[in-house]
Structures are given as structure tokens and as C-alpha cells.
Design a protein around this motif. Sequence first.
Motif, PDB file in Angstrom:
ATOM      1  N   UNK A   1       0.837  -1.212   0.000  1.00 41.79           N
ATOM      2  CA  UNK A   1       0.000   0.000   0.000  1.00 41.79           C
ATOM      3  C   UNK A   1       0.866   1.255   0.000  1.00 41.79           C
ATOM      4  N   UNK A   2       1.926   1.227   0.795  1.00 41.83           N
ATOM      5  CA  UNK A   2       2.830   2.376   0.866  1.00 41.83           C
ATOM      6  C   UNK A   2       3.488   2.645  -0.480  1.00 41.83           C
ATOM      7  N   UNK A   3       3.994   1.586  -1.130  1.00 43.88           N
ATOM      8  CA  UNK A   3       4.693   1.764  -2.394  1.00 43.88           C
ATOM      9  C   UNK A   3       3.737   2.110  -3.531  1.00 43.88           C
ATOM     10  N   UNK A   4       2.516   1.599  -3.476  1.00 46.31           N
ATOM     11  CA  UNK A   4       1.531   1.964  -4.492  1.00 46.31           C
ATOM     12  C   UNK A   4       1.251   3.460  -4.446  1.00 46.31           C
ATOM     13  N   UNK A   5       1.127   3.989  -3.243  1.00 47.69           N
ATOM     14  CA  UNK A   5       0.906   5.431  -3.101  1.00 47.69           C
ATOM     15  C   UNK A   5       2.122   6.215  -3.595  1.00 47.69           C
ATOM     16  N   UNK A   6       3.313   5.742  -3.261  1.00 53.12           N
ATOM     17  CA  UNK A   6       4.528   6.449  -3.661  1.00 53.12           C
ATOM     18  C   UNK A   6       4.724   6.424  -5.171  1.00 53.12           C
ATOM     19  N   UNK A   7       4.472   5.264  -5.796  1.00 50.72           N
ATOM     20  CA  UNK A   7       4.710   5.099  -7.228  1.00 50.72           C
ATOM     21  C   UNK A   7       3.532   5.560  -8.083  1.00 50.72           C
TER      22      UNK A   7
END
Length: 376
Positions: free
Chosen positions: A52-58
Amino acid sequence: MQLGVGLIGTGFMGKSHALAWRNVIAVLGGDLGAVAQPDLRLLCETPADKASQMAAQFGFACATSDWQELVADPQIDVVSITTPNGLHHPMAMAAIAAGKHVWCEKPMALTLAQAEEMAAAARDRGVVTMVGYNYLSNPAFTHAQRLVSGGAIGRPVQFRGWVDEDYQADPDLPWTWRARLQEAGLGALGDIGTHLISLTQGIMGPIASLIADMQTIHETRPLPDGSGRGTVENEDAANVLLRFANGAQGTLVISRSAWGRKSRLGFEIHGDRGMIIFDQERMNELQIYQNDGPRAEQGFKTILTGPAHPPYGAFCPAPGHQLGFNDLKVIECGRLLQGIAGIAAAEPGFDAALQIERVIHAIADSARAGGQRIAL
């Protein structure tokens, strides 16, 4: 028209893929033709909170910790696979079976048999594939290809290639999956040797035969939990003698334990009327020597890439300002989009990349057989 993108993995190459998907239209735009607009739909990572964190970042719309869920999602049209080597084969096979296009990092698989299965499956299913040999996209390299094919140095007679890095040079570096055949497959050959082979064949043509030697420099490494030392099952370095189908000779030197080298990927091509030198650590330059004019005025000329070396100009209008590693991934992504749209071939696809896999496994076979010559 939109193209649903799924990304598996968020490490070094996962981030590079994400940046390419986000930037490809903005940078290359109309030069690509009528391609689909990438829609960053689903990202896969473990654990779920990191996904979830990386989806938001990317910039991906959704996240999952289950790669099989991503592959099966009907909104996903193309899957980027940027995981450790051992997962490439099962993920690509599942994506192909689901009718998805695949952009996979190198090497294709742990074994030649797995790579052959992947290529055959993609061919039978009719999906577009690409393997991440991004150095082939460098405008300096494509200009070198044009110079050689155009006769700028005459008939190529000898090739000298090298790829050296120091990410495994420290003997006290802890043991990881990269040391296991069942998880990494080949060592330096699979990690970085494949890139050198891609450039070698990309500019010299097919390799007809080879003789090789391999070395495991650090045969054990400390286990991460401090319980002892683990065995390194694959090679740290390799030396190769080549004969090309066009009759030229070649040598390759490959090492992941070369102190001080970060991305020393390069070559010299000797022709009967000159030579060309390229080194990835100076990736925006080519050197050329031509046996023309008065001997007193001859010497190496340095060519700095610029808008005259497409698609450099799509990134920057000024020569000598330089492209970077992630820019090459954008160019590669553009070729994939064109392949999916049927505008141009997405190369290297699985069939072309399979020839690179054949070479690295032939190198290993020759070395294990005591330097036996292997025909390809």
C-alpha cells in the motif's frame, strides 16, 4: 485507449519500471505513434502494508501482496516482473496463460529449459514480451551500431568486452539468495554477464562458438544470523573466448567482485580501418579512431551524445547534458508500448532474449567441461 499496468516488485528495478511507466508518454509522446496510455492499476509487494505504501509512492491505484491476484486481474493488460530471478519463470508463465503482455527483468529464468518454455508459451499465446536489456536503448550504443553497420571502421575483426562491478567483492558480505543456484541461477553471468552479451550480439551479430572458464572467488560467505558460513554455489567471474558467425574473434571478461568498478560495462570493436570504444560508466560518450587523413593528424575522437542521436532530444534539447540509467528504461518502455500497439517490434522479446540465455549457459557448460569449445 488505456493499458492496465501491473507491477510486481518495488526494489531497484521495480522503481525504475514505475518511473518509466509514469514518464514514457510525457517524454516520448507523439514520437511513439498511436500507443495506449499506461494506466497504473495494481502494484504487488509483501507485506501488504508495504504494498500500500509503495503503491501510493509510485502512483498505482491499488495494491496487493498476492502476485497471482495481480496476474488474474481482468483490468491488467501488461505485467512488469522485477522480482528476484527465481520468480521470473512462474510469474511470466502465469501472466502469459492469462493473456497478459510481459515486461520481465533479466535473466529470463534460472535454467535454459525454463527460458525456452517461457519463449514458447509467449509465442503460442501471441502476447508481446520484452526483457530488460535497457543498455541496448542507449543512444550512444545505437549510434555505435550505425557506425559499425555503415562501415565507419571497416570490417570488424575483433571484439573485446567487459562487465565489472564490485557488489560481491567484499568477502565479509553476508550470504544471500544470490549465492544459491535454486534462487539465483547463474551468478555473475546471470546478473551482469547477460547485459554484456546483449551488447555483444547487438553490435557484432550471432556468436558461433565459445570457450570459457569460471571462478568462484569467495566460496563461502557469513550467514546473516551469525550461525556460520554458507556455500556460494555460483560464479563470481568468467573469461570467454568467442568466435562470431561473421568470422571475427572476441573476448569477454565478467566479474561481480572487481573492487572499484560500479558499472564498467563496455567494449572495443577493432575494424580493419579503425576502432570504436564504449563504456557505460561514461554512457553518453563514444570514442572512435579512423585511419583517414594524414597520420600526423590522426587520433581518437570523442562523440558526445545529443539530439542528433535519437531519442536523446526527447529528453533534453542540449548536447552533452547527458541521459541517465532510468532514461534508458523510458526508451525501453516506449518500445514495449509500440510493440503492443503493433507499430514496431518490442525487442528484445522472449525469443531474442532466449539467445542471450543460450550464450550464458553455454559459457557455464564450457567452463564446467574444462574449457571445451561449445558451438551455438
